[in-house]
Design a protein around this motif. Structure first.
Motif, PDB file in Angstrom:
ATOM      1  N   TYR A 163       0.828  -1.202   0.000  1.00 34.93           N
ATOM      2  CA  TYR A 163       0.000   0.000   0.000  1.00 34.93           C
ATOM      3  C   TYR A 163       0.867   1.258   0.000  1.00 34.93           C
ATOM      4  N   GLN A 213      -3.200   5.895   0.414  1.00 30.64           N
ATOM      5  CA  GLN A 213      -2.949   4.718   1.242  1.00 30.64           C
ATOM      6  C   GLN A 213      -4.243   4.205   1.874  1.00 30.64           C
ATOM      7  N   LEU A 217      -5.862   0.476   1.085  1.00 33.75           N
ATOM      8  CA  LEU A 217      -6.118  -0.477   2.149  1.00 33.75           C
ATOM      9  C   LEU A 217      -7.594  -0.857   2.231  1.00 33.75           C
ATOM     10  N   ARG A 224      -1.584  -4.249   3.563  1.00 30.25           N
ATOM     11  CA  ARG A 224      -0.955  -3.667   4.757  1.00 30.25           C
ATOM     12  C   ARG A 224       0.231  -4.509   5.212  1.00 30.25           C
TER      13      ARG A 224
END
Length: 417
Positions: A163, A213, A217, A224
């Motif tokens: 990520y 990010q 995720l 992660r």
């Protein structure tokens, strides 16, 4: 109700990795209540090709009606050809040079040094390892794709979770062509304004990177924990003989890094040509004579026209004192170099002030043509499906950069008096 025996059989098969996820889904669907029917959408009877034809038809009808069919087609081809010769090959040259420099830094330990020094700064601000700062420096000195050349090296990407690695697209873009933008603004006679604009771009970068990010995720929670570079791939990179002379190691690093830059330069061709051509046709206007001649970079000025309808928002957020100034951030969506070319004309018309230069620096550096490069950058990294999320995150980051720059200018002006 599902048969307990069937559920147990599925669990055993999953553990033995005999079935694929598709097979498991199919068996599960077979055990569903037969009386339960799937709901169909309201427009499920419409063939899937019809909406596509309508969208394409409306777009080209609008362009053809405004420009004429022959000038429209000529403009599309001439713009794409000029972008290929003057933009793509320019970016490829940047990728080759930065790829070589980046590989040198990796080969002789500069990456590890940056990781140790800048980890305390990069982690809390950007949630990135310290080596990411090398990408910021390289894109600041060159252009957005420079960070992709660097990311192709497994010894660089091994520091990142997936990520974080994907968010490099947003992180590097926020500093793209920063040196060019600041030098250009200084050349126009402004000094403190570009510095304030750089601070605004820095803040926009934080917002864009962290938003990306979060988006990644949410779409892929396992990223992660997964590393961007597998251990086996890293071992292959580290299996080189380090007992060779410094000259041989330098030569190999330069050539290997340059070769990676060539690959990246080829990979960005579709994104730059397709996206930039569309953005520029919708942004720029006709020729200086007011007629459509079919030359490159002519257009219908749709995006500036739409922006002028809500120019009061730009005045409130960015402090623009003229609606024509919105052409700069809109043009920066496709190419910041083209946006910079608007400033001399703005100055001759008397539309430019210090606040505008400050905002232009921030939004020009932060966006730096991301609409035309994000697709190509993520495609070359292997995450093309995340392009819409990257664009949304960076759009918000650029707006934050401009707002921060505007209010910084207001505060500094009040303090100076």
């Amino acid at each position: 109700m599902k048969d307990p025996k069937e559920e147990r059989r599925l669990e055993m098969l999953e553990d033995e990795e005999v079935l694929t996820h598709t097979d498991i889904d199919n068996i599960s669907q077979e055990n569903e209540d037969p009386g339960k029917k799937k709901k169909k959408g309201i427009f499920s009877w419409v063939p899937t090709g019809v909406p596509c034809l309508l969208c394409v038809g409306i777009l080209f009808y609008y362009l053809g009606h405004k420009m004429g069919v022959a000038p429209m087609l000529n403009t599309v081809m001439h713009t794409a050809h000029d972008l290929l010769l003057n933009t793509v090959f320019y970016l490829m040259g940047i990728c080759v040079l930065t790829g070589a420099i980046g590989r040198i830094f990796v080969e002789f330990g500069v990456v590890k040094l940056l990781e140790n020094i800048l980890r305390p700064l990069m982690k809390p601000l950007f949630n990135l390892p310290g080596v990411a700062s090398l990408g910021a420096v390289m894109t600041f000195l060159s252009d957005n794709p420079a960070i992709i050349s660097l990311s192709q090296d497994k010894r660089f990407s091994c520091y990142f979770k997936k990520y974080q690695f994907i968010s490099l697209t947003n992180f590097g873009t926020a500093f793209g062509m920063g040196l060019l933008v600041m030098v250009f603004m200084v050349g126009q006679g402004y000094f403190i304004e570009p510095v304030l604009g750089f601070i605004g771009a820095f803040c926009g970068c934080i917002v864009s990177t962290r938003l990306m990010q979060r988006f990644v995720l949410k779409a892929n929670p396992t990223f992660r924990y997964e590393l961007a570079a597998a251990a086996s791939e890293l071992e292959k990179e580290e299996s080189r003989e380090t007992s060779k002379s410094v000259f041989i190691r330098s030569l190999n690093a330069l050539l290997d890094g340059g070769r990676t830059g060539v690959d990246v330069g080829i990979a960005i061709i579709p994104g730059v040509l397709i996206i930039s051509t569309l953005v520029m046709i919708l942004t720029f206007g006709p020729s200086s004579t007011g007629e459509f001649t079919g030359s490159a970079y002519e257009g219908v000025e749709l995006l500036p026209w739409l922006a002028q309808k809500i120019d009061f928002i730009f005045e409130w957020l960015f402090g623009f004192n003229d609606p024509h100034l919105v052409a700069f951030p809109i043009t920066a969506l496709g190419a910041v170099g083209a946006a910079l070319s608007l400033i001399p004309n703005f100055m001759s018309q008397g539309w430019i002030d210090g606040n505008a230069i400050c905002v232009f620096t921030a939004i020009g550096m932060c966006w730096s043509g991301y609409l035309s490069t994000h697709t190509a950058m993520l495609d070359s990294m292997g995450y093309r499906e995340l392009t819409p999320k990257a664009i949304i995150a960076h759009t918000i980051g650029g707006l934050v950069a401009a707002i921060v720059a505007h209010w910084l200018f207001v505060i500094v002006t009040m303090i100076i008096g």
